[in-house]
Design a protein around this motif. Structure first.
Motif, PDB file in Angstrom:
ATOM      1  N   GLY A 195       0.812  -1.217   0.000  1.00  0.00           N
ATOM      2  CA  GLY A 195       0.000   0.000   0.000  1.00  0.00           C
ATOM      3  C   GLY A 195       0.842   1.262   0.000  1.00  0.00           C
ATOM      4  O   GLY A 195       0.605   2.190  -0.787  1.00  0.00           O
ATOM      5  N   VAL A 196       1.847   1.311   0.861  1.00  0.00           N
ATOM      6  CA  VAL A 196       2.734   2.478   0.934  1.00  0.00           C
ATOM      7  C   VAL A 196       3.506   2.656  -0.370  1.00  0.00           C
ATOM      8  O   VAL A 196       3.620   3.775  -0.903  1.00  0.00           O
ATOM      9  CB  VAL A 196       3.714   2.335   2.120  1.00  0.00           C
ATOM     10  N   LEU A 197       4.032   1.555  -0.898  1.00  0.00           N
ATOM     11  CA  LEU A 197       4.855   1.633  -2.116  1.00  0.00           C
ATOM     12  C   LEU A 197       4.024   2.001  -3.338  1.00  0.00           C
ATOM     13  O   LEU A 197       4.477   2.788  -4.184  1.00  0.00           O
ATOM     14  CB  LEU A 197       5.570   0.300  -2.345  1.00  0.00           C
ATOM     15  N   LEU A 198       2.804   1.463  -3.449  1.00  0.00           N
ATOM     16  CA  LEU A 198       1.941   1.815  -4.580  1.00  0.00           C
ATOM     17  C   LEU A 198       1.505   3.275  -4.506  1.00  0.00           C
ATOM     18  O   LEU A 198       1.447   3.971  -5.539  1.00  0.00           O
ATOM     19  CB  LEU A 198       0.716   0.902  -4.621  1.00  0.00           C
ATOM     20  N   ALA A 199       1.200   3.751  -3.284  1.00  0.00           N
ATOM     21  CA  ALA A 199       0.835   5.165  -3.118  1.00  0.00           C
ATOM     22  C   ALA A 199       2.006   6.065  -3.515  1.00  0.00           C
ATOM     23  O   ALA A 199       1.828   7.084  -4.187  1.00  0.00           O
ATOM     24  CB  ALA A 199       0.430   5.424  -1.669  1.00  0.00           C
ATOM     25  N   PHE A 200       3.214   5.668  -3.134  1.00  0.00           N
ATOM     26  CA  PHE A 200       4.409   6.429  -3.498  1.00  0.00           C
ATOM     27  C   PHE A 200       4.621   6.406  -5.010  1.00  0.00           C
ATOM     28  O   PHE A 200       4.924   7.439  -5.625  1.00  0.00           O
ATOM     29  CB  PHE A 200       5.637   5.836  -2.790  1.00  0.00           C
ATOM     30  N   GLN A 201       4.427   5.244  -5.619  1.00  0.00           N
ATOM     31  CA  GLN A 201       4.601   5.122  -7.067  1.00  0.00           C
ATOM     32  C   GLN A 201       3.576   5.977  -7.815  1.00  0.00           C
ATOM     33  O   GLN A 201       3.903   6.584  -8.841  1.00  0.00           O
ATOM     34  CB  GLN A 201       4.456   3.648  -7.490  1.00  0.00           C
ATOM     35  N   SER A 202       2.353   6.029  -7.312  1.00  0.00           N
ATOM     36  CA  SER A 202       1.310   6.814  -7.984  1.00  0.00           C
ATOM     37  C   SER A 202       1.652   8.302  -7.978  1.00  0.00           C
ATOM     38  O   SER A 202       1.341   9.022  -8.927  1.00  0.00           O
ATOM     39  CB  SER A 202      -0.050   6.582  -7.315  1.00  0.00           C
ATOM     40  N   LEU A 203       2.307   8.760  -6.920  1.00  0.00           N
ATOM     41  CA  LEU A 203       2.725  10.167  -6.848  1.00  0.00           C
ATOM     42  C   LEU A 203       3.792  10.495  -7.880  1.00  0.00           C
ATOM     43  O   LEU A 203       3.950  11.653  -8.284  1.00  0.00           O
ATOM     44  CB  LEU A 203       3.258  10.479  -5.439  1.00  0.00           C
ATOM     45  N   HIS A 204       4.533   9.481  -8.312  1.00  0.00           N
ATOM     46  CA  HIS A 204       5.626   9.684  -9.266  1.00  0.00           C
ATOM     47  C   HIS A 204       5.310   9.113 -10.653  1.00  0.00           C
ATOM     48  O   HIS A 204       6.207   8.978 -11.487  1.00  0.00           O
ATOM     49  CB  HIS A 204       6.919   9.045  -8.729  1.00  0.00           C
ATOM     50  N   GLY A 205       4.039   8.768 -10.891  1.00  0.00           N
ATOM     51  CA  GLY A 205       3.657   8.295 -12.211  1.00  0.00           C
ATOM     52  C   GLY A 205       4.073   6.877 -12.534  1.00  0.00           C
ATOM     53  O   GLY A 205       4.269   6.527 -13.699  1.00  0.00           O
ATOM     54  N   PHE A 206       4.227   6.046 -11.501  1.00  0.00           N
ATOM     55  CA  PHE A 206       4.622   4.633 -11.649  1.00  0.00           C
ATOM     56  C   PHE A 206       5.859   4.451 -12.547  1.00  0.00           C
ATOM     57  O   PHE A 206       5.811   3.781 -13.581  1.00  0.00           O
ATOM     58  CB  PHE A 206       3.458   3.809 -12.210  1.00  0.00           C
ATOM     59  N   PRO A 207       6.976   5.017 -12.133  1.00  0.00           N
ATOM     60  CA  PRO A 207       8.222   4.860 -12.909  1.00  0.00           C
ATOM     61  C   PRO A 207       8.907   3.527 -12.594  1.00  0.00           C
ATOM     62  O   PRO A 207       9.992   3.475 -12.007  1.00  0.00           O
ATOM     63  CB  PRO A 207       9.066   6.034 -12.431  1.00  0.00           C
ATOM     64  N   LEU A 208       8.278   2.416 -12.946  1.00  0.00           N
ATOM     65  CA  LEU A 208       8.828   1.096 -12.623  1.00  0.00           C
ATOM     66  C   LEU A 208      10.056   0.803 -13.477  1.00  0.00           C
ATOM     67  O   LEU A 208       9.999   0.832 -14.708  1.00  0.00           O
ATOM     68  CB  LEU A 208       7.764   0.016 -12.836  1.00  0.00           C
ATOM     69  N   HIS A 209      11.160   0.506 -12.802  1.00  0.00           N
ATOM     70  CA  HIS A 209      12.433   0.301 -13.488  1.00  0.00           C
ATOM     71  C   HIS A 209      12.671  -1.203 -13.685  1.00  0.00           C
ATOM     72  O   HIS A 209      12.994  -1.908 -12.744  1.00  0.00           O
ATOM     73  CB  HIS A 209      13.586   0.884 -12.658  1.00  0.00           C
TER      74      HIS A 209
END
Length: 343
Positions: free
Chosen positions: A150-164
């Motif tokens: 939950g924390v990591l997905l919320a953080f990713q959503s704030l940054h546009g899901f920049p999955l590396h």
């Protein structure tokens, strides 16, 4: 079958997700940039390791890890690894007790009080023996995973899901070997003790594939999030707090509580591994053995263990590569025997 498979799956994940993993420190030390391939390889290796160890444990109906070591590398070499596992479990459990004491200092409890509280929780858990350890992992581990995701997905959503995933030359792929190898010892100590509790082979498939996929996905998500705050990680002892810095303060308190829970599950798994090994020599209830162990460990938390760990962990990393290779080669060297058993 499914229920038991999920129970073993959460036991595996709970053993893996200690304070080092949950805080992000362990992930950042091994992975980081250009690690998409490394994390994928770790996922595959982890699934293979879990399946092989559980298969051997189930086949030989083991109640501790020594029979598994005998099958993988013979009786002579397994004596060395037997000592290594006991030292590893003892030292990491001492560190977890110390970590539990340090964590509760946040709410102004004395260090020694935090150690006693964590030790007491561990002892109480073993009133229910192996059922206690499996139940606590089944209850706590999903909560811990959901909170982290939950924390990591919320953080990713704030940054546009920049999955590396695939970027650069993926030069960090060897980390998959060392990361898997370093986690082999606690894995064998726990899975080697449940052979008699596994009822069907289907449970092994569910547990090994499920735990590998969940841990691989979580590791990838966590690593991608840490890459977004890479420049700030030098300031934070706990990388997770770099992700939480823009969250409300109560979130920091909640995740600190979950880190304490991760410490607790790691300490409980360590004590469980030791108890399962010494039970053949000391006939006592599990909670009494747990009480004896934490009573010996508690005074040792007052000393610094950084030097001990700086010496032991590199040694474990090198020696465990041999154990990892033995596990991976086991299905290849024994494929005819395994095939005949399945037919």
């Amino acid at each position: 079958m499914v229920r038991n498979g999920l129970m073993w799956m959460f036991l595996i994940i709970g053993t893996m997700i200690g304070a080092g993993y949950a805080s992000g420190r362990e992930i950042w030390e091994f992975f980081g940039a250009e690690s998409g391939l490394a994390i994928f390889l770790f996922t595959v290796l982890f699934i293979i390791c879990c399946y092989v160890v559980m298969h051997i444990s189930f086949k030989h109906q083991s109640v501790h890890y020594l029979p598994v070591l005998h099958i993988l590398m013979g009786k002579r070499i397994s004596k060395l690894y037997d000592v290594m596992i006991m030292v590893y479990l003892f030292s990491t459990t001492v560190i977890m007790l110390a970590g539990g004491g340090a964590t509760l200092e946040v709410i102004h409890l004395p260090f020694w009080a935090g150690v006693v509280i964590l030790a007491a929780f561990v002892v109480v858990l073993f009133i229910w023996d192996i059922d206690g350890i499996t139940t606590i992992h089944t209850v706590i581990t999903p909560v811990l995973i959901l909170a982290l995701v939950g924390v990591l997905l919320a953080f990713q959503s704030l940054h546009g899901f920049p999955l590396h995933f695939i970027e650069g030359n993926q030069s960090n792929w060897p980390s998959s070997l060392t990361f898997t190898a370093l986690n082999i010892l606690p894995l064998i100590s726990v899975l080697g003790a449940i052979g008699q509790k596994i009822k069907q082979k289907g449970e092994i498939l569910i547990a090994s594939i499920g735990s590998g996929v969940i841990l691989g996905s979580l590791t990838f998500l966590y690593n991608s999030s840490l890459l977004e705050v890479a420049n700030e990680l030098v300031v934070y002892e706990i990388p997770l707090f770099a992700i939480l810095q823009h969250y409300p303060y109560y979130m920091v308190l909640v995740m600190s509580g979950l880190l304490w829970v991760a410490i607790y599950t790691t300490a409980a798994s360590g004590v469980f591994g030791i108890i399962s090994r010494i039970r053949g020599y000391i006939q006592s209830p599990a909670w009494m053995l747990a009480l004896l162990l934490v009573a010996i460990m508690a005074p040792l938390t007052m000393f610094g263990f950084s030097t001990l760990i700086s010496v032991l962990y590199p040694l474990y990393g090198v020696l465990n590569l041999y154990l990892l290779s033995s596990i991976i080669l086991y299905p290849i060297l024994n494929h005819r025997t395994i095939r005949n058993k399945l037919e």
